[in-house]
Design an enzyme around this catalytic site. Structure first.
Site, mmCIF file in Angstrom:
data_model
loop_
_atom_site.group_PDB
_atom_site.id
_atom_site.type_symbol
_atom_site.label_atom_id
_atom_site.label_comp_id
_atom_site.label_asym_id
_atom_site.label_seq_id
_atom_site.Cartn_x
_atom_site.Cartn_y
_atom_site.Cartn_z
ATOM 1 N N THR A 190 -0.918 20.827 14.074
ATOM 2 C CA THR A 190 -2.420 20.916 14.288
ATOM 3 C C THR A 190 -3.024 20.720 13.034
ATOM 4 O OG1 THR A 190 -2.010 22.810 16.182
ATOM 5 C CG2 THR A 190 -4.269 21.654 15.861
ATOM 6 N N GLY A 201 4.708 30.645 13.010
ATOM 7 C CA GLY A 201 5.967 29.782 13.601
ATOM 8 C C GLY A 201 6.572 28.802 12.717
ATOM 9 N N GLU A 207 -0.440 31.294 4.121
ATOM 10 C CA GLU A 207 -1.561 30.878 5.014
ATOM 11 C C GLU A 207 -2.559 32.283 5.097
ATOM 12 O OE1 GLU A 207 0.457 28.158 8.492
ATOM 13 O OE2 GLU A 207 0.684 30.532 8.638
#
Ligand code: 5RP
Length: 249
Positions: free
Chosen positions: A38, A106, A113
């Protein structure tokens, strides 16, 4: 619907949420770039407008893969430095609950992050509709773990019901998978997580766990496709169409 059609539909949703997020990027912004399929849609769409000279931004990526993609697309990259704050980070998620608590990692990039999300004034999650859940925990919770500590981390996680599984390399399944920082990744199967705050606290006490994939209170808003429309989710308020917001919600 076949699994392929399903995947294609979810990929279309990812593209739509990326497109909606891009509408809120402003000239001069410092951006955090997430990791995963994404986030890659967002980076590609951002690259197009940057190449067209419509937007000047600077960015830091949360993984080597996203960094390489951004570089290929001509998005100017900046290194971490003291005092640096990002105006906006756009990233995906493996699961998000109605309070906008997330499971991430994942793709193995949870440490960077979380660092970039924490250094950002605004974390915007973009995700396909399969990621929105009533309660976190169906997706195994990833941990980034120092290799030396692995046996004791596995014991400690098993003792609190996490059924830990060391992640293996997709191409060479007999080998372990490593993060961009050279650490191991461990996927924990706790089942549903009624109290992610308590679990996050417990995991932080285990030496050798560099970071866990629970992102609690970090995301300000999430974009999800519902009824064919990109909607804004925020903790404690009803979903609203993303098109209603000229600026970040
Ligand atoms: C990577 C992540 C990703 O955001 C997460 O895995 C979602 O990926 P995708 O957008 O491919 O569904 O946390 O560490």
């Amino acid at each position: 619907m076949t699994p392929t059609q399903d995947k294609a539909l979810l990929d279309q949703e990812k593209q739509l949420t990326a497109q909606a997020a891009l509408r809120w990027v402003r000239d001069g912004m410092l951006l955090g770039l997430g990791t995963g399929s994404t986030a890659a849609h967002f980076i590609r769409q951002l690259g197009e407008v940057v190449q067209a000279g419509k937007l000047r931004v600077q960015a830091t990526a949360t993984s080597v893969a996203s960094e390489n993609l951004a570089r290929e697309l001509g998005i100017p990259l900046i290194e971490p430095r003291r005092g640096l704050r990002y105006n906006l980070t756009v990233d995906g998620a493996d699961e998000l609950d109605p309070q906008l608590n997330l499971i991430k990692g994942g793709g193995g990039a949870l440490l960077r992050e979380k660092i970039i999300a924490t250094a950002s004034d605004y974390m915007l999650v973009i995700a396909d509709s399969s990621k929105a859940v009533a309660q976190l925990g169906q997706f195994p919770l990833p941990l980034e773990v120092v290799a030396f500590a692995l046996p004791w981390v596995l014991d400690a996680v098993a003792a609190i019901g996490g059924n830990p599984v060391v992640r293996t390399n997709k191409k060479e399944p007999e080998k372990y998978a490593y993060s961009d920082q050279g650490n191991l990744l461990v996927d924990c199967h706790f089942g549903r997580l009624p109290d992610p705050v308590v679990l996050a606290r417990q995991l932080k006490t285990i030496p050798g766990i560099v970071e866990h994939g629970l992102f609690l209170g970090l995301a300000r808003a999430a974009l999800i496709v519902r009824d064919g429309q990109v909607q804004v989710l925020r903790a404690g308020s009803a979903p609203k169409p993303a098109a209603d917001f000229a600026e970040l919600p």
